[in-house]
Motif scaffolding. Structure first.
Motif, PDB file in Angstrom:
ATOM      1  N   SER A   1      -1.661  -1.124 105.778  1.00 40.18           N
ATOM      2  CA  SER A   1      -2.107   0.050 105.038  1.00 40.18           C
ATOM      3  C   SER A   1      -3.024  -0.448 103.933  1.00 40.18           C
ATOM      4  O   SER A   1      -2.621  -1.246 103.093  1.00 40.18           O
ATOM      5  N   ILE A   2      -4.289  -0.009 103.957  1.00 41.63           N
ATOM      6  CA  ILE A   2      -5.284  -0.495 102.997  1.00 41.63           C
ATOM      7  C   ILE A   2      -5.950   0.684 102.309  1.00 41.63           C
ATOM      8  O   ILE A   2      -6.212   1.722 102.929  1.00 41.63           O
ATOM      9  N   GLY A   3      -6.181   0.542 101.022  1.00 41.14           N
ATOM     10  CA  GLY A   3      -6.829   1.588 100.245  1.00 41.14           C
ATOM     11  C   GLY A   3      -8.102   1.083  99.592  1.00 41.14           C
ATOM     12  O   GLY A   3      -8.423  -0.108  99.661  1.00 41.14           O
ATOM     13  N   CYS A   4      -8.819   1.979  98.947  1.00 40.23           N
ATOM     14  CA  CYS A   4     -10.074   1.622  98.283  1.00 40.23           C
ATOM     15  C   CYS A   4     -10.210   2.428  96.997  1.00 40.23           C
ATOM     16  O   CYS A   4      -9.819   3.603  96.931  1.00 40.23           O
ATOM     17  N   GLU A   5     -10.753   1.797  95.980  1.00 39.10           N
ATOM     18  CA  GLU A   5     -10.998   2.474  94.713  1.00 39.10           C
ATOM     19  C   GLU A   5     -12.318   2.003  94.125  1.00 39.10           C
ATOM     20  O   GLU A   5     -12.819   0.922  94.455  1.00 39.10           O
ATOM     21  N   VAL A   6     -12.896   2.835  93.275  1.00 40.61           N
ATOM     22  CA  VAL A   6     -14.211   2.574  92.684  1.00 40.61           C
ATOM     23  C   VAL A   6     -14.101   2.637  91.170  1.00 40.61           C
ATOM     24  O   VAL A   6     -13.463   3.542  90.620  1.00 40.61           O
ATOM     25  N   PHE A   7     -14.709   1.646  90.518  1.00 41.42           N
ATOM     26  CA  PHE A   7     -14.834   1.669  89.055  1.00 41.42           C
ATOM     27  C   PHE A   7     -16.309   1.801  88.708  1.00 41.42           C
ATOM     28  O   PHE A   7     -17.119   0.952  89.064  1.00 41.42           O
ATOM     29  N   GLU A   8     -16.667   2.891  88.054  1.00 41.09           N
ATOM     30  CA  GLU A   8     -18.047   3.102  87.617  1.00 41.09           C
ATOM     31  C   GLU A   8     -18.188   2.510  86.221  1.00 41.09           C
ATOM     32  O   GLU A   8     -17.497   2.932  85.285  1.00 41.09           O
ATOM     33  N   VAL A   9     -19.045   1.516  86.092  1.00 40.29           N
ATOM     34  CA  VAL A   9     -19.181   0.811  84.818  1.00 40.29           C
ATOM     35  C   VAL A   9     -19.623   1.801  83.736  1.00 40.29           C
ATOM     36  O   VAL A   9     -20.621   2.505  83.884  1.00 40.29           O
ATOM     37  N   GLY A  10     -18.862   1.839  82.666  1.00 38.86           N
ATOM     38  CA  GLY A  10     -19.081   2.825  81.610  1.00 38.86           C
ATOM     39  C   GLY A  10     -17.944   3.822  81.552  1.00 38.86           C
ATOM     40  O   GLY A  10     -17.764   4.511  80.551  1.00 38.86           O
ATOM     41  N   SER A  11     -17.135   3.885  82.633  1.00 39.23           N
ATOM     42  CA  SER A  11     -15.971   4.769  82.639  1.00 39.23           C
ATOM     43  C   SER A  11     -14.753   4.005  82.125  1.00 39.23           C
ATOM     44  O   SER A  11     -14.861   2.854  81.694  1.00 39.23           O
ATOM     45  N   GLN A  12     -13.583   4.636  82.200  1.00 36.27           N
ATOM     46  CA  GLN A  12     -12.377   4.036  81.641  1.00 36.27           C
ATOM     47  C   GLN A  12     -11.346   3.622  82.686  1.00 36.27           C
ATOM     48  O   GLN A  12     -10.400   2.909  82.372  1.00 36.27           O
ATOM     49  N   SER A  13     -11.520   4.078  83.938  1.00 35.55           N
ATOM     50  CA  SER A  13     -10.482   3.805  84.925  1.00 35.55           C
ATOM     51  C   SER A  13     -11.052   3.824  86.342  1.00 35.55           C
ATOM     52  O   SER A  13     -12.180   4.277  86.569  1.00 35.55           O
ATOM     53  N   TRP A  14     -10.240   3.345  87.291  1.00 34.52           N
ATOM     54  CA  TRP A  14     -10.584   3.372  88.705  1.00 34.52           C
ATOM     55  C   TRP A  14     -10.280   4.750  89.282  1.00 34.52           C
ATOM     56  O   TRP A  14      -9.395   5.451  88.797  1.00 34.52           O
ATOM     57  N   ARG A  15     -10.986   5.117  90.334  1.00 35.27           N
ATOM     58  CA  ARG A  15     -10.656   6.350  91.059  1.00 35.27           C
ATOM     59  C   ARG A  15     -10.637   6.039  92.552  1.00 35.27           C
ATOM     60  O   ARG A  15     -11.413   5.227  93.053  1.00 35.27           O
ATOM     61  N   SER A  16      -9.742   6.696  93.256  1.00 27.73           N
ATOM     62  CA  SER A  16      -9.540   6.423  94.678  1.00 27.73           C
ATOM     63  C   SER A  16     -10.623   7.085  95.532  1.00 27.73           C
ATOM     64  O   SER A  16     -11.164   8.130  95.176  1.00 27.73           O
ATOM     65  N   THR A  17     -10.928   6.443  96.663  1.00 30.17           N
ATOM     66  CA  THR A  17     -11.837   7.009  97.656  1.00 30.17           C
ATOM     67  C   THR A  17     -11.059   7.154  98.965  1.00 30.17           C
ATOM     68  O   THR A  17      -9.844   6.934  98.998  1.00 30.17           O
ATOM     69  N   GLU A  18     -11.745   7.503 100.025  1.00 29.50           N
ATOM     70  CA  GLU A  18     -11.105   7.516 101.327  1.00 29.50           C
ATOM     71  C   GLU A  18     -10.678   6.100 101.705  1.00 29.50           C
ATOM     72  O   GLU A  18     -11.277   5.120 101.249  1.00 29.50           O
ATOM     73  N   ASP A  19      -9.651   5.980 102.526  1.00 29.97           N
ATOM     74  CA  ASP A  19      -9.192   4.661 102.973  1.00 29.97           C
ATOM     75  C   ASP A  19     -10.199   4.050 103.949  1.00 29.97           C
ATOM     76  O   ASP A  19     -10.802   4.768 104.755  1.00 29.97           O
ATOM     77  N   PRO A  20     -10.392   2.736 103.901  1.00 30.81           N
ATOM     78  CA  PRO A  20     -11.264   2.071 104.882  1.00 30.81           C
ATOM     79  C   PRO A  20     -10.698   2.233 106.292  1.00 30.81           C
ATOM     80  O   PRO A  20      -9.476   2.285 106.458  1.00 30.81           O
ATOM     81  N   PRO A  21     -11.560   2.297 107.306  1.00 27.91           N
ATOM     82  CA  PRO A  21     -11.068   2.443 108.684  1.00 27.91           C
ATOM     83  C   PRO A  21     -10.386   1.188 109.217  1.00 27.91           C
ATOM     84  O   PRO A  21      -9.619   1.256 110.175  1.00 27.91           O
ATOM     85  N   PHE A  22     -10.652   0.024 108.611  1.00 23.93           N
ATOM     86  CA  PHE A  22     -10.003  -1.223 109.006  1.00 23.93           C
ATOM     87  C   PHE A  22     -10.134  -2.229 107.862  1.00 23.93           C
ATOM     88  O   PHE A  22     -10.972  -2.066 106.972  1.00 23.93           O
ATOM     89  N   PRO A  23      -9.283  -3.267 107.857  1.00 20.57           N
ATOM     90  CA  PRO A  23      -9.337  -4.256 106.774  1.00 20.57           C
ATOM     91  C   PRO A  23     -10.521  -5.210 106.921  1.00 20.57           C
ATOM     92  O   PRO A  23     -11.070  -5.383 108.010  1.00 20.57           O
ATOM     93  N   VAL A  24     -10.900  -5.827 105.811  1.00 20.68           N
ATOM     94  CA  VAL A  24     -12.033  -6.755 105.801  1.00 20.68           C
ATOM     95  C   VAL A  24     -11.559  -8.114 105.316  1.00 20.68           C
ATOM     96  O   VAL A  24     -10.501  -8.241 104.696  1.00 20.68           O
ATOM     97  N   ASN A  25     -12.364  -9.159 105.621  1.00 21.60           N
ATOM     98  CA  ASN A  25     -11.980 -10.501 105.188  1.00 21.60           C
ATOM     99  C   ASN A  25     -12.364 -10.725 103.729  1.00 21.60           C
ATOM    100  O   ASN A  25     -12.951  -9.858 103.082  1.00 21.60           O
ATOM    101  N   GLU A  26     -12.031 -11.914 103.223  1.00 18.58           N
ATOM    102  CA  GLU A  26     -12.135 -12.160 101.785  1.00 18.58           C
ATOM    103  C   GLU A  26     -13.513 -12.651 101.339  1.00 18.58           C
ATOM    104  O   GLU A  26     -13.700 -12.952 100.168  1.00 18.58           O
ATOM    105  N   GLN A  27     -14.455 -12.747 102.239  1.00 16.31           N
ATOM    106  CA  GLN A  27     -15.802 -13.133 101.834  1.00 16.31           C
ATOM    107  C   GLN A  27     -16.419 -12.001 101.010  1.00 16.31           C
ATOM    108  O   GLN A  27     -16.148 -10.837 101.250  1.00 16.31           O
TER     109      GLN A  27
END
Length: 380
Positions: free
Chosen positions: A184-210
């Motif tokens: 189960s994998i999730g995704c969040e976005v931090f907009e520089v200048g804001s104060q916190s992260w916000r969630s987006t839709e979940d990725p369709p599959f996991p990605v590697n660490e590169q």
């Protein structure tokens, strides 16, 4: 009469705005920050977003490297150093040395965009402008289960062209099981200048660490082989914050030792490396709509040490072993060493010149192509 003549002389000595603009454009950021105090006119000129963008574009024309040495004497040190290296001048200059808050630094990944650098520790993400000396510690996001002991955050970084705001994109594992390939994998976005992260839709599959490649304001990751039944390239559009999928080139994934994505600023490239055969093949995405790839380059290095192709610029491919940085010229089929830790090269080689001092005592180093930036972290 004397006063009137003096005023007329002063008026003749006034330098036109466009000339001042062109002169300031050629100066380094360190000088520009000082020259802000010369007068209000210069302050307003240097502080304008238009000038900052023009200065950044000017800097991109000259190839420079941002080098971050990693000390072998103190791998848990909380100090990070940024050096600017100019191959043309054969000089490395210390830009910034910063004490970071939190625990030990883990230089697994360094992500770069418009002169801003994203780097990581065990528990923190830092955004830094080495040219101005500004450092921003991002707030904590959702907890993530690490894939292994040395895992770092799955983070991308780029500019949203519609809002002109920089965004940090972070994926996190809620849970996973390598045996069953469940996750189960999730995704969040931090907009520089804001104060916190916000969630987006979940990725369709996991990605590697590169670290992901940014091209046309879109982030590109390769899927995680140990959790995915099929290989694919995951895209994330910074404007609409939506995921997409690109099919990879027709390669034999079973024989690949390493695979990476890179870009020349215009096209996306897929790198397949076979370390047993000392062979690297590089594919270019010719048409994204039809998922059409073309094999562009195929080469063998002079030595068989494992390496990672990281960037392509001006027909040269940058190859890193974390202890040495080589350049392979696609036009001449020749490889040369650009930077190396002293014990990795012979005393008579070009890499043992004076600039090697910055890597004395280093166990490895990270680098990225770099252009100085006036982008202020406090205003974005």
């Amino acid at each position: 009469m004397e006063i009137r003549r003096k005023r007329k002389l002063d008026a003749r000595c006034t330098i036109p705005n466009d000339i001042i603009f062109d002169v300031l454009l050629k100066l380094p950021v360190k000088s520009l920050l000082r020259f802000k105090s010369v007068c209000r006119r210069w302050f307003n000129e240097i502080s304008s977003p238009y000038f900052a963008n023009s200065h950044l574009n000017q800097g991109r024309r000259s190839r420079q490297l941002l080098v971050i040495p990693i000390s072998e004497r103190s791998p848990s040190a909380q100090t990070i150093s940024f050096y600017r290296y100019s191959e043309a001048e054969n000089v490395a200059t210390l830009m910034l040395e910063k004490e970071l808050p939190g625990d030990e630094i883990v230089h697994l990944l360094v992500t770069y965009c418009d002169g801003l650098v994203l780097t990581f520790s065990r528990t923190n993400i830092f955004l830094c402008n080495p040219s101005t000396g500004e450092l921003l510690t991002l707030p904590k996001g959702n907890p993530s289960k690490p894939l292994c002991e040395w895992s770092s955050d799955l983070v991308g970084f780029g500019l949203d062209p519609s809002t002109k705001r920089y965004k940090v994109v972070r994926m996190f594992y809620r849970w996973f099981d390598f045996k069953t390939r469940d996750y189960s994998i999730g995704c969040e976005v931090f907009e520089v200048g804001s104060q916190s992260w916000r969630s987006t839709e979940d990725p369709p599959f996991p990605v590697n660490e590169q670290y992901p490649v940014v091209l046309n304001n879109v982030l590109h990751w390769i899927s995680e082989m140990d959790l995915c039944s099929e290989q694919a390239i995951l895209t994330f559009h910074l404007h609409g914050e939506k995921f997409g999928v690109i099919r990879p080139p027709p390669v034999n994934f079973g024989s690949i030792s390493v695979m990476y994505l890179m870009t020349d600023g215009h096209k996306l490239f897929f790198v397949e490396g076979n370390w047993k055969l000392n062979l690297t093949c590089i594919w270019m995405l010719k048409d994204e709509a039809s998922h059409t790839w073309v094999r562009m380059y195929s080469f063998r290095k002079e030595d068989s040490k494992p390496y990672i192709p990281l960037e392509i610029h001006g027909g040269e491919i940058f190859l890193s072993t974390t202890k040495r940085l080589d350049c392979y010229d696609t036009r001449t089929d020749k490889t040369r060493t650009l930077l190396a830790i002293p014990k990795e090269v012979d005393n008579g080689s070009p890499s043992s010149k004076a600039y090697m001092g910055l890597l004395n005592g280093a166990s490895s180093f990270r680098f990225t192509l770099y252009a100085e930036s006036l982008v202020p972290l406090k205003d974005i």
